[in-house]
Motif scaffolding. Structure first.
Motif, mmCIF file in Angstrom:
data_model
loop_
_atom_site.group_PDB
_atom_site.id
_atom_site.type_symbol
_atom_site.label_atom_id
_atom_site.label_comp_id
_atom_site.label_asym_id
_atom_site.label_seq_id
_atom_site.Cartn_x
_atom_site.Cartn_y
_atom_site.Cartn_z
ATOM 1 N N GLY A 1 4.872 51.171 -8.444
ATOM 2 C CA GLY A 1 5.242 49.846 -7.969
ATOM 3 C C GLY A 1 4.316 48.763 -8.494
ATOM 4 O O GLY A 1 4.765 47.658 -8.840
ATOM 5 N N VAL A 2 3.028 49.068 -8.579
ATOM 6 C CA VAL A 2 2.070 48.110 -9.132
ATOM 7 C C VAL A 2 2.377 47.852 -10.605
ATOM 8 O O VAL A 2 2.385 46.704 -11.071
ATOM 9 N N ALA A 3 2.645 48.926 -11.362
ATOM 10 C CA ALA A 3 2.964 48.775 -12.776
ATOM 11 C C ALA A 3 4.244 47.958 -12.954
ATOM 12 O O ALA A 3 4.317 47.072 -13.821
ATOM 13 N N PHE A 4 5.261 48.229 -12.132
ATOM 14 C CA PHE A 4 6.525 47.499 -12.230
ATOM 15 C C PHE A 4 6.337 46.031 -11.856
ATOM 16 O O PHE A 4 6.921 45.145 -12.487
ATOM 17 N N TYR A 5 5.530 45.776 -10.852
ATOM 18 C CA TYR A 5 5.248 44.388 -10.464
ATOM 19 C C TYR A 5 4.592 43.635 -11.613
ATOM 20 O O TYR A 5 4.954 42.489 -11.912
ATOM 21 N N LEU A 6 3.617 44.272 -12.272
ATOM 22 C CA LEU A 6 2.955 43.632 -13.412
ATOM 23 C C LEU A 6 3.947 43.372 -14.535
ATOM 24 O O LEU A 6 3.893 42.337 -15.204
ATOM 25 N N PHE A 7 4.878 44.306 -14.733
ATOM 26 C CA PHE A 7 5.887 44.135 -15.780
ATOM 27 C C PHE A 7 6.785 42.937 -15.488
ATOM 28 O O PHE A 7 6.994 42.077 -16.359
ATOM 29 N N VAL A 8 7.307 42.859 -14.265
ATOM 30 C CA VAL A 8 8.191 41.741 -13.921
ATOM 31 C C VAL A 8 7.411 40.433 -13.959
ATOM 32 O O VAL A 8 7.900 39.405 -14.459
ATOM 33 N N SER B 1 5.017 39.714 -15.817
ATOM 34 C CA SER B 1 4.716 39.319 -17.199
ATOM 35 C C SER B 1 5.877 38.581 -17.847
ATOM 36 O O SER B 1 5.716 38.004 -18.926
ATOM 37 N N LEU B 2 7.065 38.593 -17.190
ATOM 38 C CA LEU B 2 8.245 37.954 -17.748
ATOM 39 C C LEU B 2 8.657 36.695 -16.999
ATOM 40 O O LEU B 2 9.239 35.787 -17.592
ATOM 41 N N THR B 3 8.376 36.660 -15.706
ATOM 42 C CA THR B 3 8.845 35.542 -14.890
ATOM 43 C C THR B 3 7.910 35.339 -13.715
ATOM 44 O O THR B 3 7.306 36.300 -13.219
ATOM 45 N N PRO B 4 7.749 34.102 -13.246
ATOM 46 C CA PRO B 4 6.905 33.872 -12.070
ATOM 47 C C PRO B 4 7.502 34.548 -10.837
ATOM 48 O O PRO B 4 8.724 34.612 -10.677
ATOM 49 N N LEU B 5 6.635 35.046 -9.976
ATOM 50 C CA LEU B 5 7.067 35.690 -8.743
ATOM 51 C C LEU B 5 6.383 35.032 -7.557
ATOM 52 O O LEU B 5 5.248 34.553 -7.662
ATOM 53 N N GLU B 6 7.079 35.039 -6.437
ATOM 54 C CA GLU B 6 6.489 34.508 -5.220
ATOM 55 C C GLU B 6 5.446 35.483 -4.686
ATOM 56 O O GLU B 6 5.492 36.690 -4.950
ATOM 57 N N SER B 7 4.498 34.965 -3.930
ATOM 58 C CA SER B 7 3.491 35.830 -3.319
ATOM 59 C C SER B 7 4.171 36.794 -2.351
ATOM 60 O O SER B 7 5.158 36.458 -1.701
ATOM 61 N N GLY B 8 3.654 37.978 -2.266
ATOM 62 C CA GLY B 8 4.239 38.981 -1.390
ATOM 63 C C GLY B 8 5.354 39.782 -2.024
ATOM 64 O O GLY B 8 6.051 40.542 -1.337
ATOM 65 N N SER B 9 5.528 39.646 -3.344
ATOM 66 C CA SER B 9 6.617 40.363 -4.022
ATOM 67 C C SER B 9 6.252 41.801 -4.366
ATOM 68 O O SER B 9 7.138 42.601 -4.686
ATOM 69 N N LEU B 10 4.971 42.139 -4.319
ATOM 70 C CA LEU B 10 4.537 43.464 -4.752
ATOM 71 C C LEU B 10 5.202 44.568 -3.928
ATOM 72 O O LEU B 10 5.740 45.538 -4.483
ATOM 73 N N ILE B 11 5.179 44.438 -2.620
ATOM 74 C CA ILE B 11 5.703 45.511 -1.765
ATOM 75 C C ILE B 11 7.207 45.708 -1.958
ATOM 76 O O ILE B 11 7.658 46.838 -2.209
ATOM 77 N N PRO B 12 8.035 44.661 -1.851
ATOM 78 C CA PRO B 12 9.477 44.903 -2.057
ATOM 79 C C PRO B 12 9.831 45.343 -3.474
ATOM 80 O O PRO B 12 10.762 46.137 -3.656
ATOM 81 N N LEU B 13 9.101 44.873 -4.487
ATOM 82 C CA LEU B 13 9.390 45.321 -5.849
ATOM 83 C C LEU B 13 9.053 46.805 -6.021
ATOM 84 O O LEU B 13 9.684 47.496 -6.824
ATOM 85 N N THR B 14 8.089 47.290 -5.275
ATOM 86 C CA THR B 14 7.802 48.729 -5.275
ATOM 87 C C THR B 14 9.018 49.502 -4.786
ATOM 88 O O THR B 14 9.401 50.522 -5.356
ATOM 89 N N GLY B 15 9.654 48.997 -3.727
ATOM 90 C CA GLY B 15 10.860 49.635 -3.224
ATOM 91 C C GLY B 15 12.035 49.504 -4.164
ATOM 92 O O GLY B 15 12.848 50.432 -4.299
ATOM 93 N N VAL B 16 12.152 48.363 -4.827
ATOM 94 C CA VAL B 16 13.229 48.155 -5.801
ATOM 95 C C VAL B 16 13.146 49.209 -6.906
ATOM 96 O O VAL B 16 14.148 49.842 -7.273
#
Length: 307
Positions: free
Chosen positions: A213-220, A222-237
């Motif tokens: 999830g951390v790796a995927f968050y860094l990947f996303v 690196s392409l587009t701005p994300l709101e704070s708190g996106s790490l946890i739900p992107l891990t689930g995604v």
């Protein structure tokens, strides 16, 4: 038999075409958003995400070595497992979920391991990975995303944990493994791990998804701005998209299905067309990480087989 194989190949092609058709349709329907969207590519974050992804794959091999310790007479070095893992990963893209296991069995000869042991251990490893993906998705995604908005937040996680822990029982694992020879016409090795071993493997597999999830968050990011708190739900995604892709047996390596699921799950974070592009790029990102791991694994694996 040949006719049945031909039908399966046809269904695989149709499934992949439909899945990618959905991605193209989503991107085309949001073409205006794509044209005006301000991509912010960060090469540093992209490089870090790739390094983190390779580290996650290596962690997966360490978990696999723990699975192997629950079988009798295992004597293999970690670099040999890395070689088998990374080089057999390419076979995941051949239609049918068994080809990665078949390729790994061929590579296992050089490590002094039987094909039956390799196939069994990889299937057990994959099973724990899928169970952990479900638990992590239930723990990190909102209930509304899972279609369970009417239930309290802890209900999906509790159900997922109960199912995962129950399926980790040695009696269940032995029963499931006992069905493989009849289904795949291949020998397997009996599971000798305890329930405690199963729960430990479930925890280790869950940690894999958290790292992923951390790796995927860094990947996303690196392409587009994300709101704070996106790490946890992107891990689930990421975990749920992987689970969806693997659940469809006809899709080689979840090709198309995983991307379609990820596009839908990314909709709360980015526009639909942008999510489709990110989902497709994530597949290339994964392939790049596997290649980065395969090259050193190939070099390091050229040693004498373990006894």
């Amino acid at each position: 038999m040949k006719q049945g194989a031909g039908v399966r190949r046809l269904l695989t092609v149709v499934l992949v075409v439909v899945a990618f058709g959905f991605l193209v349709w989503t991107a085309a329907g949001n073409w205006q958003d794509l044209r005006t969207y301000e991509w912010q590519v960060d090469p540093v974050l992209l490089g870090l995400s790739l390094i983190a992804h390779v580290a996650v794959l290596v962690w997966g091999v360490l978990v696999w070595s723990r699975v192997l310790s629950c079988f009798p007479r295992v004597d293999v070095r970690i670099h040999q497992l890395l070689r088998i893992w990374f080089l057999s990963s390419a076979a995941r893209y051949i239609p049918g979920k068994v080809w990665q296991f078949v390729a790994a069995a061929q590579l296992a000869k050089g490590a002094g391991l039987s094909a039956a042991l390799l196939l069994t251990s990889l299937m057990v490893h994959t099973g724990f990975a899928l169970l952990a993906a479900g638990v992590v998705a239930a723990a990190t995604l909102p209930g509304a995303t899972l279609g369970l908005g009417a239930f309290p937040w802890w209900a999906p996680l509790t159900v997922a944990l109960i199912i995962a822990i129950a399926l980790s029982h040695p009696a269940v694992l032995r029963a499931l493994l006992g069905a493989i020879p009849r289904a795949l016409h291949r020998d397997v090795v009996g599971w000798e791990g305890s329930w405690r071993d199963g729960v430990q493997l479930l925890v280790l597999s869950g940690m894999s998804w958290l790292f992923y999830g951390v790796a995927f968050y860094l990947f996303v990011a690196s392409l587009t701005p994300l709101e704070s708190g996106s790490l946890i739900p992107l891990t689930g995604v990421n975990a749920l998209a992987f689970l969806a892709g693997y659940a469809v047996l006809l899709a080689p390596a979840g090709l198309g299905v995983r991307e379609a699921a990820m596009t839908v799950l990314l909709s709360p974070f980015v526009p639909g067309g942008v999510g489709a592009v990110i989902a497709i790029l994530s597949r290339l990102w994964t392939i790049a990480a596997e290649l980065c791991g395969a090259i050193p694994a190939l070099i390091l694996g050229r040693s004498k087989p373990a006894r």
